[in-house]
Structure formats: C-alpha cells, structure tokens
Enzyme design. Structure first.
Site, PDB file in Angstrom:
ATOM      1  CD  GLU A 100      -2.893   0.939   2.453  1.00 15.54           C
ATOM      2  OE1 GLU A 100      -3.392   1.952   2.956  1.00 15.54           O
ATOM      3  OE2 GLU A 100      -3.137  -0.229   2.865  1.00 15.54           O
ATOM      4  CG  ASP A 102      -1.693   4.598   2.855  1.00 17.55           C
ATOM      5  OD1 ASP A 102      -2.280   4.035   1.929  1.00 17.55           O
ATOM      6  OD2 ASP A 102      -1.571   4.111   3.996  1.00 17.55           O
ATOM      7  CD  GLU A 104      -3.692   7.634   6.225  1.00 25.61           C
ATOM      8  OE1 GLU A 104      -4.580   6.781   6.418  1.00 25.61           O
ATOM      9  OE2 GLU A 104      -2.724   7.794   7.007  1.00 25.61           O
TER      10      GLU A 104
END
Length: 290
Positions: A100, A102, A104
């Site tokens: 993953e 990310d 955010e």
C-alpha cells in the site's frame, strides 16, 4: 533554510525544460466507481465529491488493478474547520500481506495548516509514516497528487514536486512492493481519535457535511487482466516509460525540490523517532531521501 524564491525559480526552470500542455484527465466513471456509501459520492459535472457527515463517510475505487505506473488526481480538500477528518488517496493490493502507498490528509481547525501523511506498506508491514505541512492552502483550489511506482522506487508528488521517495533496496535484503497488483482508492472518514493533534481536537459535526472534491482523473499504468496474471507488466522483456532511468530516478532539479520540501515542511519522519524505533529501521540506514 532554502528560500522560497530559489524554489520557485527551480520550479520555473523545470517547467521550461519539461512541461508541455497537460493531457486532459478521464471522466470519473471511466476509471472509478463508488465503493461504499454511494449516496455520499456525487458527480457534479467534471467534479466528483465525497461527503462526510455524522451518518457516514464515503469512498471510491478504480475499476481495474495495476502493476507499476503513475496515478494522479486533482483534489480540493475540506474547507474551514476540518478537524477530525481524514481524506485519503492511495494504492493498495488485497489481503493481510498487502502492499500500500498512502496519501492521508489530516484535517485541522480553521486557520491551521493541513498535514499530509504518507505511508508505505510492504507485505502487510507499514509504520513508515512521514508528515509535512503543505506550502499552500489545499482547500481553496485543486492541486495534483500523484504516485509514480516503478521497479526502482515509489515517488509521492504534489503538483509534480516530489515529497517522498521510497527506493527499492532489495539488494540490502529489504522487501519492495513489486509483485502484487494494486487498485487506486480515495475516501473520507471520521478519525477524530487520532487525526488532529493526536486526537485532542474532535470533529465538530455542526460544520458537516465535510466535502472533498476531485477532478482530472489520470491513470497511466500497466493494467493487469487478473490479480494473479502479472506477466504483461513485469516480464523481463517488458519495457515501459516509467522504467527509463530518466523517469525512475529523480533529476537534479527534483532532488533540489525534495531537499527543499524536507528542510522547510517536514514535521515528522519515522526514521528519526527513537521512541518508536530504538533501533533505526534498516531502510532508513540506506535511503538518501525517504
């Protein structure tokens, strides 16, 4: 501290040498679909909006899975008091041993800067957070957030400025994300137990709905026919534009940009968190820029 004037000059030089007329993005429905809370995902012409209220957040996902390439979206983040909210844009595979990448975006009280947190999971292991304050207000206009994934590295970019590079260090015995196809996702949700000042500031629902807006959807990546058939994308005889050294390695200008971002806007780097990691993580000992 490197001055803003120098940075803007470098940006102009990069654009003169490499920027052309940007190709238009695809329509939302060509690349993506709502994945949950469909009534909180609204298409408004060229703009798609995700809404968070006290009943639900929302999310969308790509229609296909990919192995290597570049994904980009223009996002205008939640305006005003966004404390407690998180808007995410990320790539991820499936399963407990997933990979993953990310972005955010951690909301804040009015007038305080948005915090951007990046993280990398490899074989289900994350805890590689970095945080920075952006050098602009991401709530007043759209800005482009991109992930460039090749066999050599993962590069996180904001308006084409690199903010993080995660290199392939398999030669040092460190796993790298290269053998799991990923979808592309975005979502907005309530995370007031940790998102703003460590959870001290809670979501003020009187300001709901909280809305993140999206447009200019781009995916220039190798689409896999199935998540188990990756031969189209990682065969020894396959060569894509992102495999070229001039693309998969930062240029001198991009290195200067990354140095500027880290020197002026980074507020947290897991590599230097001795309380969490008494022994410096192995990849931190080898990365020049993380």
């Amino acid at each position: 501290m490197v001055g803003m004037g120098w940075f803007m000059c470098m940006m102009m030089m990069v654009c003169v040498s490499s920027c052309g007329e940007a190709a238009p993005g695809a329509k939302f429905e060509d690349l993506y679909r709502s994945s949950w809370a469909m009534d909180h995902c609204v298409n408004d012409g060229e703009v798609t909006k995700l809404k968070l209220d006290n009943s639900s957040g929302a999310g969308f996902e790509s229609r296909s899975k990919y192995l290597f390439g570049k994904v980009s979206i223009q996002i205008k983040l939640v305006e005003g008091d966004s404390a407690g909210t998180v808007t995410a844009f990320y790539m991820s595979s499936e399963g407990s041993n997933h990979n993953e990448f990310d972005f955010e975006f951690l909301g804040n009280t009015t007038g305080e800067p948005y915090i951007v947190q990046t993280n990398v999971y490899v074989n289900g292991v994350g805890n590689r957070e970095q945080r920075l304050n952006l050098w602009f207000d991401p709530t007043t206009d759209f800005h482009t957030y991109s992930i460039l994934w090749s066999k050599r590295s993962v590069v996180f970019m904001v308006d084409e400025t690199p903010i993080r590079v995660h290199k392939n260090l398999e030669d040092k015995g460190i796993p790298f994300a290269k053998d799991q196809a990923m979808g592309v996702y975005s979502s907005i949700w309530n995370a007031d137990d940790w998102a703003t000042q460590g959870g001290l500031v809670k979501t003020d629902w009187s300001h709901a709905p909280f809305i993140a807006s999206y447009k200019d959807f781009k995916i220039d990546a190798c689409e896999v026919p199935t998540t188990t058939d990756l031969s189209k994308c990682n065969g020894e005889d396959q060569r894509f534009w992102w495999d070229e050294p001039t693309v998969s390695e930062l240029s001198l200008h991009q290195n200067h940009q990354l140095i500027w971002v880290r020197a002026n806007h980074m507020i947290y780097d897991y590599c230097y968190d001795a309380a969490r990691f008494p022994v410096t993580p192995l990849e931190c000992q080898h990365h020049r820029h993380l």
